[in-house]
Design a protein around this motif. Structure first.
Motif, PDB file in Angstrom:
ATOM      1  N   UNK A  71      25.621  32.420 -18.197  1.00 21.30           N
ATOM      2  CA  UNK A  71      24.522  31.766 -17.491  1.00 21.30           C
ATOM      3  C   UNK A  71      24.217  32.549 -16.212  1.00 21.30           C
ATOM      4  N   UNK A  72      22.957  32.524 -15.839  1.00 21.89           N
ATOM      5  CA  UNK A  72      22.563  33.157 -14.587  1.00 21.89           C
ATOM      6  C   UNK A  72      23.024  32.279 -13.433  1.00 21.89           C
ATOM      7  N   UNK A  73      23.558  32.898 -12.407  1.00 21.23           N
ATOM      8  CA  UNK A  73      24.003  32.151 -11.226  1.00 21.23           C
ATOM      9  C   UNK A  73      22.841  31.380 -10.613  1.00 21.23           C
ATOM     10  N   UNK A  74      21.700  32.032 -10.516  1.00 25.26           N
ATOM     11  CA  UNK A  74      20.510  31.384  -9.964  1.00 25.26           C
ATOM     12  C   UNK A  74      19.834  30.615 -11.104  1.00 25.26           C
ATOM     13  N   UNK A  75      19.827  29.334 -11.018  1.00 21.96           N
ATOM     14  CA  UNK A  75      19.167  28.510 -12.027  1.00 21.96           C
ATOM     15  C   UNK A  75      20.071  27.992 -13.123  1.00 21.96           C
ATOM     16  N   UNK A  76      21.179  28.682 -13.395  1.00 22.25           N
ATOM     17  CA  UNK A  76      22.140  28.212 -14.392  1.00 22.25           C
ATOM     18  C   UNK A  76      21.681  28.251 -15.828  1.00 22.25           C
ATOM     19  N   UNK A  77      20.648  29.047 -16.128  1.00 21.69           N
ATOM     20  CA  UNK A  77      20.127  29.106 -17.491  1.00 21.69           C
ATOM     21  C   UNK A  77      21.040  29.915 -18.401  1.00 21.69           C
ATOM     22  N   UNK A  78      21.308  29.376 -19.614  1.00 25.42           N
ATOM     23  CA  UNK A  78      22.117  30.083 -20.598  1.00 25.42           C
ATOM     24  C   UNK A  78      21.311  31.249 -21.146  1.00 25.42           C
ATOM     25  N   UNK A  79      21.865  32.464 -21.018  1.00 25.34           N
ATOM     26  CA  UNK A  79      21.167  33.654 -21.498  1.00 25.34           C
ATOM     27  C   UNK A  79      21.962  34.428 -22.542  1.00 25.34           C
ATOM     28  N   UNK A  80      23.172  33.961 -22.882  1.00 24.87           N
ATOM     29  CA  UNK A  80      23.960  34.685 -23.870  1.00 24.87           C
ATOM     30  C   UNK A  80      25.355  34.126 -24.020  1.00 24.87           C
ATOM     31  N   UNK A  81      26.218  34.949 -24.585  1.00 26.97           N
ATOM     32  CA  UNK A  81      27.618  34.595 -24.799  1.00 26.97           C
ATOM     33  C   UNK A  81      28.455  35.832 -24.515  1.00 26.97           C
ATOM     34  N   UNK A  82      29.716  35.630 -24.162  1.00 22.15           N
ATOM     35  CA  UNK A  82      30.613  36.757 -23.902  1.00 22.15           C
ATOM     36  C   UNK A  82      32.040  36.251 -23.826  1.00 22.15           C
ATOM     37  N   UNK A  83      32.958  37.174 -24.009  1.00 21.41           N
ATOM     38  CA  UNK A  83      34.372  36.852 -23.865  1.00 21.41           C
ATOM     39  C   UNK A  83      35.219  37.658 -24.815  1.00 21.41           C
ATOM     40  N   UNK A  84      36.249  36.992 -25.321  1.00 19.65           N
ATOM     41  CA  UNK A  84      37.217  37.645 -26.197  1.00 19.65           C
ATOM     42  C   UNK A  84      37.340  36.863 -27.490  1.00 19.65           C
ATOM     43  N   UNK A  85      37.153  37.558 -28.580  1.00 20.68           N
ATOM     44  CA  UNK A  85      37.291  36.964 -29.904  1.00 20.68           C
ATOM     45  C   UNK A  85      38.613  37.415 -30.497  1.00 20.68           C
ATOM     46  N   UNK A  86      39.101  36.642 -31.408  1.00 15.53           N
ATOM     47  CA  UNK A  86      40.353  36.952 -32.099  1.00 15.53           C
ATOM     48  C   UNK A  86      40.061  37.012 -33.590  1.00 15.53           C
ATOM     49  N   UNK A  87      39.919  38.236 -34.141  1.00 10.83           N
ATOM     50  CA  UNK A  87      39.495  38.359 -35.536  1.00 10.83           C
ATOM     51  C   UNK A  87      40.528  37.941 -36.583  1.00 10.83           C
ATOM     52  N   UNK A  88      41.680  37.464 -36.167  1.00 12.80           N
ATOM     53  CA  UNK A  88      42.646  36.945 -37.135  1.00 12.80           C
ATOM     54  C   UNK A  88      43.810  37.867 -37.443  1.00 12.80           C
ATOM     55  N   UNK A  89      43.791  39.072 -36.887  1.00 12.40           N
ATOM     56  CA  UNK A  89      44.880  40.017 -37.139  1.00 12.40           C
ATOM     57  C   UNK A  89      45.814  40.160 -35.940  1.00 12.40           C
ATOM     58  N   UNK A  90      45.678  39.250 -34.963  1.00 10.83           N
ATOM     59  CA  UNK A  90      46.513  39.307 -33.773  1.00 10.83           C
ATOM     60  C   UNK A  90      45.888  40.088 -32.633  1.00 10.83           C
ATOM     61  N   UNK A  91      44.786  40.769 -32.900  1.00 15.24           N
ATOM     62  CA  UNK A  91      44.119  41.539 -31.856  1.00 15.24           C
ATOM     63  C   UNK A  91      43.082  40.672 -31.143  1.00 15.24           C
ATOM     64  N   UNK A  92      42.590  41.204 -30.049  1.00 19.99           N
ATOM     65  CA  UNK A  92      41.510  40.556 -29.306  1.00 19.99           C
ATOM     66  C   UNK A  92      40.415  41.592 -29.113  1.00 19.99           C
ATOM     67  N   UNK A  93      39.170  41.135 -29.191  1.00 19.67           N
ATOM     68  CA  UNK A  93      38.047  42.039 -29.021  1.00 19.67           C
ATOM     69  C   UNK A  93      37.052  41.467 -28.026  1.00 19.67           C
TER      70      UNK A  93
END
Length: 167
Positions: A71-93
């Motif tokens: 989300x944008x700090x100014x206005x708080x509008x959701x503009x996307x997604x981000x972070x760390x996914x775990x594809x199931x093999x023990x790794x993180x992406x």
């Protein structure tokens, strides 16, 4: 500044998803340019968006971090997604995506730099990302952030190259 449940940059906050984000995510994914290189390249159905939010909450509870709403700090509008996914093999992406209206404003660089710093602070190593080799914008962004191609056609998938952060 990095918090246990959210990441903050100069202009963005990555916060935990809330159930109300499901319809916003589905709308964001309705744009073919946004969903083209994500998962199977199809729009995100509302029930799948809700499941994604549920799984993200479970990861947050279990690991203390995961994928969230950008989300944008100014206005708080959701503009996307981000972070760390775990594809199931023990790794993180590292994963990220922004609505088309937010492209070309430096948000991607800011977001990826924040994710790399978050990973370093949390001891997440190696910092990995998979990307479709045809996604030139994302490949460029990863290279800018210090990622290098580690394995083309990762796991035999011609549409997934593995990148590792090398500094």
């Amino acid at each position: 500044m990095i918090h246990a449940s959210q990441l903050e940059t100069a202009r963005l906050v990555v916060r935990p998803f809330v159930l109300a984000d499901a319809s916003l995510l589905a709308a964001l994914f309705a744009d073919p340019a946004v969903h083209r290189f994500v998962d199977d390249g199809q729009p995100l159905a509302p029930d799948v968006a809700a499941l994604w939010i549920e799984r993200s909450a479970a990861n947050l509870e279990r690991f203390g971090y995961g994928t969230g709403a950008v989300v944008e700090r100014v206005g708080g509008e959701l503009i996307g997604w981000a972070g760390f996914a775990r594809p199931g093999d023990g790794s993180e992406e590292v994963i990220y995506g922004l609505r088309r209206a937010s492209w070309g404003k430096g948000f991607g660089k800011e977001l990826l730099a924040g994710l790399v710093a978050f990973a370093a602070e949390r001891g997440i190593t190696p910092v990995r990302a998979t990307v479709d080799p045809d996604n030139c914008a994302s490949v460029h962004l990863l290279r800018w952030a210090g990622f290098a191609l580690a394995e083309p056609s990762y796991r035999g998938d011609a549409k997934a190259d593995l990148y590792l952060h090398v500094g």
